[in-house]
Write a protein that holds these residues in place. Structure first.
Motif, PDB file in Angstrom:
ATOM      1  N   VAL A   1       0.831  -1.149   0.014  1.00  0.00           N
ATOM      2  CA  VAL A   1       0.049   0.138   0.054  1.00  0.00           C
ATOM      3  C   VAL A   1       0.835   1.273   0.181  1.00  0.00           C
ATOM      4  N   ALA A   2       0.828   2.019  -0.934  1.00  0.00           N
ATOM      5  CA  ALA A   2       1.367   3.136  -1.153  1.00  0.00           C
ATOM      6  C   ALA A   2       0.457   4.350  -0.888  1.00  0.00           C
ATOM      7  N   GLN A   3       0.806   5.620   0.020  1.00  0.00           N
ATOM      8  CA  GLN A   3      -0.362   6.364   0.278  1.00  0.00           C
ATOM      9  C   GLN A   3       0.559   7.697   0.472  1.00  0.00           C
ATOM     10  N   ARG A   4      -0.363   8.888   0.196  1.00  0.00           N
ATOM     11  CA  ARG A   4       0.114  10.357   0.701  1.00  0.00           C
ATOM     12  C   ARG A   4      -1.297  10.894   1.617  1.00  0.00           C
ATOM     13  N   LEU A   5      -0.686  11.932   1.870  1.00  0.00           N
ATOM     14  CA  LEU A   5      -1.983  12.445   2.549  1.00  0.00           C
ATOM     15  C   LEU A   5      -2.423  13.756   1.822  1.00  0.00           C
ATOM     16  N   ALA A   6      -3.274  14.190   1.486  1.00  0.00           N
ATOM     17  CA  ALA A   6      -3.632  15.480   0.971  1.00  0.00           C
ATOM     18  C   ALA A   6      -4.791  16.122   1.602  1.00  0.00           C
ATOM     19  N   ARG A   7      -4.603  17.490   1.557  1.00  0.00           N
ATOM     20  CA  ARG A   7      -5.617  18.485   2.529  1.00  0.00           C
ATOM     21  C   ARG A   7      -6.999  18.369   2.163  1.00  0.00           C
ATOM     22  N   ARG A   8      -7.813  17.994   2.949  1.00  0.00           N
ATOM     23  CA  ARG A   8      -9.379  18.088   2.896  1.00  0.00           C
ATOM     24  C   ARG A   8      -9.827  19.323   2.549  1.00  0.00           C
ATOM     25  N   LEU A   9     -10.830  19.522   1.581  1.00  0.00           N
ATOM     26  CA  LEU A   9     -11.419  20.838   1.318  1.00  0.00           C
ATOM     27  C   LEU A   9     -12.471  21.020   2.720  1.00  0.00           C
ATOM     28  N   CYS A  10     -12.543  22.096   2.891  1.00  0.00           N
ATOM     29  CA  CYS A  10     -13.344  22.738   4.031  1.00  0.00           C
ATOM     30  C   CYS A  10     -14.854  22.607   3.588  1.00  0.00           C
ATOM     31  N   GLU A  11     -15.780  21.854   4.023  1.00  0.00           N
ATOM     32  CA  GLU A  11     -16.914  21.641   3.694  1.00  0.00           C
ATOM     33  C   GLU A  11     -17.882  22.892   3.631  1.00  0.00           C
ATOM     34  N   HIS A  12     -17.508  23.817   4.629  1.00  0.00           N
ATOM     35  CA  HIS A  12     -18.149  24.877   4.601  1.00  0.00           C
ATOM     36  C   HIS A  12     -17.985  25.880   3.681  1.00  0.00           C
ATOM     37  N   CYS A  13     -16.936  26.110   2.864  1.00  0.00           N
ATOM     38  CA  CYS A  13     -16.527  27.086   1.857  1.00  0.00           C
ATOM     39  C   CYS A  13     -16.274  26.611   0.926  1.00  0.00           C
ATOM     40  N   ALA A  14     -16.076  25.358   0.225  1.00  0.00           N
ATOM     41  CA  ALA A  14     -15.596  24.939  -0.946  1.00  0.00           C
ATOM     42  C   ALA A  14     -16.575  25.610  -2.015  1.00  0.00           C
ATOM     43  N   VAL A  15     -16.260  25.940  -3.186  1.00  0.00           N
ATOM     44  CA  VAL A  15     -16.758  26.439  -4.213  1.00  0.00           C
ATOM     45  C   VAL A  15     -16.655  25.422  -5.468  1.00  0.00           C
ATOM     46  N   GLU A  16     -17.884  25.173  -5.960  1.00  0.00           N
ATOM     47  CA  GLU A  16     -18.062  24.229  -7.177  1.00  0.00           C
ATOM     48  C   GLU A  16     -17.793  25.054  -8.415  1.00  0.00           C
ATOM     49  N   TYR A  17     -17.271  24.269  -9.533  1.00  0.00           N
ATOM     50  CA  TYR A  17     -17.028  25.158 -10.666  1.00  0.00           C
ATOM     51  C   TYR A  17     -16.895  24.006 -11.600  1.00  0.00           C
ATOM     52  N   THR A  18     -16.987  24.233 -12.857  1.00  0.00           N
ATOM     53  CA  THR A  18     -16.635  23.495 -14.024  1.00  0.00           C
ATOM     54  C   THR A  18     -15.582  23.551 -14.615  1.00  0.00           C
ATOM     55  N   MET A  19     -14.530  22.891 -14.890  1.00  0.00           N
ATOM     56  CA  MET A  19     -13.235  22.940 -15.428  1.00  0.00           C
ATOM     57  C   MET A  19     -13.391  23.106 -17.002  1.00  0.00           C
TER      58      MET A  19
ATOM     59  N   GLY B   1     -12.096  29.615   1.615  1.00  0.00           N
ATOM     60  CA  GLY B   1     -11.576  30.100   2.855  1.00  0.00           C
ATOM     61  C   GLY B   1     -12.817  30.740   3.660  1.00  0.00           C
ATOM     62  N   CYS B   2     -12.624  30.200   5.092  1.00  0.00           N
ATOM     63  CA  CYS B   2     -13.750  30.873   5.740  1.00  0.00           C
ATOM     64  C   CYS B   2     -13.180  30.851   7.207  1.00  0.00           C
ATOM     65  N   GLN B   3     -13.949  31.210   8.442  1.00  0.00           N
ATOM     66  CA  GLN B   3     -13.475  31.263   9.506  1.00  0.00           C
ATOM     67  C   GLN B   3     -13.232  30.076  10.152  1.00  0.00           C
ATOM     68  N   ARG B   4     -13.896  29.026   9.736  1.00  0.00           N
ATOM     69  CA  ARG B   4     -13.736  27.666  10.127  1.00  0.00           C
ATOM     70  C   ARG B   4     -12.394  27.234  10.147  1.00  0.00           C
ATOM     71  N   CYS B   5     -11.960  27.260   8.628  1.00  0.00           N
ATOM     72  CA  CYS B   5     -10.710  26.704   8.310  1.00  0.00           C
ATOM     73  C   CYS B   5      -9.550  27.900   8.439  1.00  0.00           C
ATOM     74  N   SER B   6      -9.597  28.959   8.946  1.00  0.00           N
ATOM     75  CA  SER B   6      -8.560  30.140   9.223  1.00  0.00           C
ATOM     76  C   SER B   6      -8.301  30.526   7.744  1.00  0.00           C
ATOM     77  N   ASN B   7      -9.393  30.467   6.977  1.00  0.00           N
ATOM     78  CA  ASN B   7      -9.137  31.018   5.393  1.00  0.00           C
ATOM     79  C   ASN B   7      -8.272  30.436   4.742  1.00  0.00           C
ATOM     80  N   THR B   8      -8.083  29.255   4.949  1.00  0.00           N
ATOM     81  CA  THR B   8      -7.012  28.383   4.144  1.00  0.00           C
ATOM     82  C   THR B   8      -7.760  27.596   3.052  1.00  0.00           C
ATOM     83  N   GLY B   9      -9.162  27.446   3.346  1.00  0.00           N
ATOM     84  CA  GLY B   9      -9.988  26.833   2.385  1.00  0.00           C
ATOM     85  C   GLY B   9      -9.722  25.085   2.643  1.00  0.00           C
ATOM     86  N   TYR B  10      -9.097  24.686   3.425  1.00  0.00           N
ATOM     87  CA  TYR B  10      -8.800  23.307   3.775  1.00  0.00           C
ATOM     88  C   TYR B  10      -8.899  23.168   5.265  1.00  0.00           C
ATOM     89  N   ARG B  11      -9.457  21.866   5.632  1.00  0.00           N
ATOM     90  CA  ARG B  11      -9.508  21.527   7.229  1.00  0.00           C
ATOM     91  C   ARG B  11      -9.420  19.866   7.266  1.00  0.00           C
TER      92      ARG B  11
END
Length: 555
Positions: free
Chosen positions: A439-457, A482-492
């Motif tokens: 099993v090879a693995q990496r850790l990626a930051r999870r999008l903050c569920e409160h401020c993630a913005v949907e868009y079409t590539m 980015g919002c207050q819950r994720c310290s404006n990083t967009g990830y939590r």
């Protein structure tokens, strides 16, 4: 004044039948109706507080949703907020709005009025929401800066014996400074604390969701004092500054025990200290909690449910390898199975499992410990890391003689694990026969569920390394805002990306033939293995992480 029951009925929280049953139960219990409703599970604590606020004509706020004004927060110190379980949340027209779980606390209202010099209007919030908001907004930065000034004015460049006495008192400035650094790191969900002396000052950085953030810069004069205090707490030799040392310490944070693994490293400007904050909840995780997709989970489950064989987890330092191994152990551990681990260090204590700490000074190396473990009648063996030929040889032989062996290896992907073991002078036919899965693995930051913005590539934005049918419309994904819950990083938080290679006859044949990692990889993909990039793209499409984050950790 309206009755509590009437308010809950009007809000649709309760039915009349539920209310009558609760009133009957209240009389038998001899307690308030509100408390009875909560204990019966008919309403939540928040619903009760909201109804009580409505009953007395006060405003109720959901602090998770309320846009807290940081200028209002800064008007009152964190110590006062914590003492009264109250937080200033808004400032308008000379009126300070304060969220309180007990708005009848006139002492708190008077204190806030005196300190701010403003008219204070209390609003109601649940106690848990207030304390969470205090942790989020009332950071220790100001107090840390005050302590830095106090420390800079005092004499801290003492000899070891004098320094040890000066930093052993609980109220010493150095002690309070160190405690605040650790407390703030825990509040910020940091995984590591880096304390680094530089030419002119002392730099403090926290690793949050896998990314380092600079948090403090303190006077160079306090460097030795901070390092020595941490050494005392970790039971490390305070006088030894020329070689790296390791230790462990525990602190209490808001009634919760927090363990930290401490490592010192001599640098040209002094000793650097790195503390890994160990979250004991990690040791109780299930594999389902790790975000393994169904297809990968089914393939992996076929291997760890076997009574023998070897499972390797690979990846760089800090990629969550130990977490995956512990979650696997939790899945297979039963009273009738003897599980023994050998680790360096033992990060998480797990009840019901025999854990051995490596001690090279005493001659207890991975290989020596593993050799002894195999005489202790184990069913499952966990080897913290395969570092050398001897450890690899014993682990491989254990997997071939009826034991299930779990271990980690430092490689970039799953196919490279086989070639890495062969490079350690393990016979290729033993490697192919013993290993069931990698099993090879990496850790990626999870999008903050409160401020993630949907868009079409657009089609141009789809990376070349991603296979996308040109006849299909471009995918819809999410990006960080980015919002207050994720310290404006967009990830939590973080999510693991997995590449699970099950060793079949073809891969075993390639290993015996000393094939390259590229050849083994092609065979594994033909057999259905999803690469890290493929698993990560699936998690981009379901909104778990972003395209940018995927290509930051898996290219």
């Amino acid at each position: 004044m309206k009755q509590l029951g009437s308010i809950l009925l009007e809000d649709g929280v309760l039915t009349e039948e539920q209310l009558m049953d609760a009133i009957d139960e209240q009389q038998s219990r001899g307690q308030s109706l509100g408390r009875t409703l909560v204990e019966l599970g008919l309403i939540s604590e928040g619903q009760l507080v909201r109804a009580l606020a409505s009953q007395v004509g006060m405003e109720f706020v959901e602090l998770n949703e309320f846009p807290v004004d940081r200028s209002a927060v800064s008007m009152v110190s964190a110590a006062v907020c914590r003492r009264h379980s109250a937080l200033p949340i808004a400032l308008q027209d000379g009126i300070l709005k304060v969220a309180m779980s007990n708005p009848g606390n006139v002492v708190a209202v008077d204190d806030f009025r005196t300190i701010s010099g403003l008219q204070v209007i209390p609003v109601v919030a649940t106690h848990d929401d207030v304390m969470t908001a205090i942790d989020r907004y009332c950071r220790s930065d100001a107090e840390l800066e005050d302590l830095q000034e106090e420390l800079s004015e005092s004499e801290v460049n003492l000899d070891d014996e004098a320094l040890s006495g000066a930093i052993s008192e609980d109220d010493a400035p150095i002690v309070r400074f160190v405690n605040l650094l650790i407390s703030q790191a825990v509040q910020d969900r940091a995984s590591d604390i880096h304390i680094e002396p530089t030419e002119k000052d002392l730099r403090v950085r926290y690793r949050i969701d896998g990314v380092l953030h600079e948090m403090q810069r303190a006077s160079k004069a306090i460097s030795n004092g901070v390092t020595s205090r941490l050494k005392i707490m970790s039971d490390i030799d305070i006088a030894e500054r020329r070689k790296p040392q390791d230790g462990r310490l525990s602190v209490n944070h808001q009634g919760r025990k927090i363990d930290l693994r401490v490592a010192t490293l001599p640098t040209v400007w002094g000793e650097k200290v790195v503390m890994r904050i160990l979250d004991n909840s990690t040791a109780t995780l299930d594999l389902e909690d790790l975000g393994i997709r169904e297809k990968n989970y089914e393939a992996y489950a076929e291997t760890f449910t076997k009574p023998y064989g070897m499972i390797l987890v690979t990846g760089p330092t800090g990629s969550g390898k130990s977490t995956t191994l512990y979650a696997t152990l939790n899945q297979i551990t039963r009273p009738e199975i003897n599980v023994i681990t050998v680790e360096d260090p033992v990060e998480y204590r797990i009840p019901g499992i025999n854990q051995v700490q490596v001690n090279p000074k005493a001659g207890l190396t991975f290989a020596a410990a593993l050799r002894s473990i195999l005489r202790a009648d184990p069913d499952v063996v966990l080897v913290g890391e395969i570092r050398d030929h001897e450890t690899a040889q014993i682990a491989i032989e254990a997997a071939l003689t009826g034991h299930l062996v779990l271990s980690t290896l430092h490689t970039n992907d799953a196919p490279s694990a086989l070639t890495r073991l062969i490079e350690m002078d393990i016979e290729p036919f033993l490697v192919g026969s013993a290993i069931d899965a990698v099993v090879a693995q990496r850790l990626a930051r999870r999008l903050c569920e409160h401020c993630a913005v949907e868009y079409t590539m657009t089609r141009e934005e789809i990376p070349d390394s991603i296979t996308w049918d040109a006849t299909q419309p471009p995918p819809t994904v999410f990006r960080p805002e980015g919002c207050q819950r994720c310290s404006n990083t967009g990830y939590r938080g973080r999510v693991a990306l997995h590449e699970i290679m099950v060793v079949n006859e073809e891969i075993e044949r390639l290993a015996v033939a000393r094939a390259s990692a590229a050849e083994i990889g092609r065979a594994a993909r033909a057999n259905g293995m999803e690469t890290l990039l493929m698993d990560g793209w699936a998690k981009v499409l379901n909104g778990t992480t972003s395209v940018e984050e995927l290509f930051r950790v898996a290219k």
